[in-house]
Write a protein that holds these residues in place. Sequence first.
Motif, PDB file in Angstrom:
ATOM      1  N   ALA A 176       0.780  -1.246  -0.013  1.00 45.63           N
ATOM      2  CA  ALA A 176       0.230   0.115   0.010  1.00 45.63           C
ATOM      3  C   ALA A 176       0.740   1.308   0.204  1.00 45.63           C
ATOM      4  O   ALA A 176       0.586   2.417  -0.644  1.00 45.63           O
ATOM      5  CB  ALA A 176      -0.702   0.121   1.166  1.00 45.63           C
ATOM      6  N   ALA A 177       1.975   1.306   0.622  1.00 44.16           N
ATOM      7  CA  ALA A 177       3.005   2.484   0.636  1.00 44.16           C
ATOM      8  C   ALA A 177       3.819   2.440  -0.804  1.00 44.16           C
ATOM      9  O   ALA A 177       4.418   3.554  -0.853  1.00 44.16           O
ATOM     10  CB  ALA A 177       3.816   2.213   1.591  1.00 44.16           C
ATOM     11  N   GLY A 178       3.667   1.714  -1.529  1.00 46.35           N
ATOM     12  CA  GLY A 178       4.180   1.735  -3.082  1.00 46.35           C
ATOM     13  C   GLY A 178       5.510   1.007  -2.888  1.00 46.35           C
ATOM     14  O   GLY A 178       6.450   1.165  -3.840  1.00 46.35           O
ATOM     15  N   GLU A 179       5.821   0.398  -1.837  1.00 50.09           N
ATOM     16  CA  GLU A 179       7.197  -0.317  -1.772  1.00 50.09           C
ATOM     17  C   GLU A 179       7.151  -1.867  -2.364  1.00 50.09           C
ATOM     18  O   GLU A 179       6.078  -2.502  -2.310  1.00 50.09           O
ATOM     19  CB  GLU A 179       7.551  -0.431  -0.200  1.00 50.09           C
TER      20      GLU A 179
ATOM     21  N   GLU B 278      -1.952 -16.440  -2.394  1.00 49.11           N
ATOM     22  CA  GLU B 278      -2.396 -16.713  -1.393  1.00 49.11           C
ATOM     23  C   GLU B 278      -1.944 -15.498  -0.252  1.00 49.11           C
ATOM     24  O   GLU B 278      -2.701 -14.934   0.405  1.00 49.11           O
ATOM     25  CB  GLU B 278      -2.537 -17.962  -0.801  1.00 49.11           C
ATOM     26  N   ALA B 279      -0.689 -15.699  -0.370  1.00 42.03           N
ATOM     27  CA  ALA B 279       0.150 -14.730   0.626  1.00 42.03           C
ATOM     28  C   ALA B 279      -0.419 -13.205   0.290  1.00 42.03           C
ATOM     29  O   ALA B 279      -0.423 -12.370   1.130  1.00 42.03           O
ATOM     30  CB  ALA B 279       1.612 -14.877   0.551  1.00 42.03           C
ATOM     31  N   ALA B 280      -0.417 -12.965  -0.939  1.00 40.71           N
ATOM     32  CA  ALA B 280      -0.748 -11.482  -1.493  1.00 40.71           C
ATOM     33  C   ALA B 280      -2.045 -11.108  -1.199  1.00 40.71           C
ATOM     34  O   ALA B 280      -2.494 -10.094  -0.696  1.00 40.71           O
ATOM     35  CB  ALA B 280      -0.517 -11.408  -2.880  1.00 40.71           C
ATOM     36  N   LEU B 281      -2.894 -12.134  -1.160  1.00 40.49           N
ATOM     37  CA  LEU B 281      -4.534 -11.935  -0.976  1.00 40.49           C
ATOM     38  C   LEU B 281      -4.660 -11.709   0.581  1.00 40.49           C
ATOM     39  O   LEU B 281      -5.206 -10.923   1.033  1.00 40.49           O
ATOM     40  CB  LEU B 281      -5.299 -13.080  -1.233  1.00 40.49           C
ATOM     41  N   GLU B 282      -3.761 -12.675   1.392  1.00 37.03           N
ATOM     42  CA  GLU B 282      -3.961 -12.407   2.780  1.00 37.03           C
ATOM     43  C   GLU B 282      -3.224 -11.030   3.067  1.00 37.03           C
ATOM     44  O   GLU B 282      -3.899 -10.337   4.211  1.00 37.03           O
ATOM     45  CB  GLU B 282      -2.916 -13.476   3.462  1.00 37.03           C
TER      46      GLU B 282
ATOM     47  N   ASN C  94      -5.508  -8.229   5.447  1.00 37.41           N
ATOM     48  CA  ASN C  94      -4.665  -7.787   6.548  1.00 37.41           C
ATOM     49  C   ASN C  94      -4.802  -6.140   6.751  1.00 37.41           C
ATOM     50  O   ASN C  94      -5.163  -5.633   7.852  1.00 37.41           O
ATOM     51  CB  ASN C  94      -3.557  -8.324   6.993  1.00 37.41           C
ATOM     52  N   SER C  95      -4.663  -5.643   5.605  1.00 33.76           N
ATOM     53  CA  SER C  95      -4.564  -4.051   5.462  1.00 33.76           C
ATOM     54  C   SER C  95      -5.943  -3.468   5.329  1.00 33.76           C
ATOM     55  O   SER C  95      -5.926  -2.386   5.325  1.00 33.76           O
ATOM     56  CB  SER C  95      -3.315  -3.540   4.650  1.00 33.76           C
ATOM     57  N   GLY C  96      -6.928  -4.481   4.948  1.00 30.30           N
ATOM     58  CA  GLY C  96      -8.254  -3.877   4.872  1.00 30.30           C
ATOM     59  C   GLY C  96      -8.452  -3.164   3.441  1.00 30.30           C
ATOM     60  O   GLY C  96      -9.070  -2.578   3.165  1.00 30.30           O
TER      61      GLY C  96
END
Length: 168
Positions: free
Chosen positions: A21-24, A32-36, A40-42
Motif C-alpha cells: 500500500a505504501a508503494g514499496e 494466497e500470501a498476497a491476498l492475505e 490484513n490491511s483492509g
Amino acid sequence: MRDDRLVNDSIQAPEVRLIDAAGEQVGVVSREAALEQAANSGLDLVIVAVNAEPPVCKIMDYGKFKYDEQKKRNEARKKQKTIDVKEVKLRPGIDTHDYEIKMRSMKKFLDEGDKVKVTMRFRGREMVHQDIGARVLDRVREDLDGRVKIEQFPKIEGRQMVMVLAPR
C-alpha cells in the motif's frame, strides 16, 4: 468505459510480484500470501500489469482508485476542444456591407478554433455566371490569407460552390 482489471479472488496467477500500500516493492509472492496481506490491511489486491511475468499486483483501495480514474477521465474530457465546422452562405451578387459582416463572423469562428465552410449558392441564371461566385470566394481567400489554410479548394456541388477553411 468498462474496467477489466482483475481484483482479489479473480486473480488466477499462482505467483505475483507484489507492491504494498505504501508503494514499496515486496517481491514475488504466492497469490494466497498476497491476498492475505491485502485482507490484513483492509484493502484490495489489484493487478496493475497483466502482461508482466509474473503479473504485477498492488495493494490499494480499489473503489477509491476507480473513483480517481473516473475523475481524471472527466477532467480530460472537459479540457479537450472540439472543432466544429461553421457554415457561412454567400451569393454571387453579395454587396460590400453584407460581405464585411460575413467576413467578421468568419474571422470570429476562426479565432475560436472552428473550421469554416463557405458555401456560394447559385439560383436560376446565376449558374451560368459561376465565375462571379468563384471571384467572391477568391476574395474571401485573399482577405483571410494569413490566418487560414485552405482544407478544400472551391468546388462545385450541384447548385453551390463549396470551400472549407481551417485556422492556422
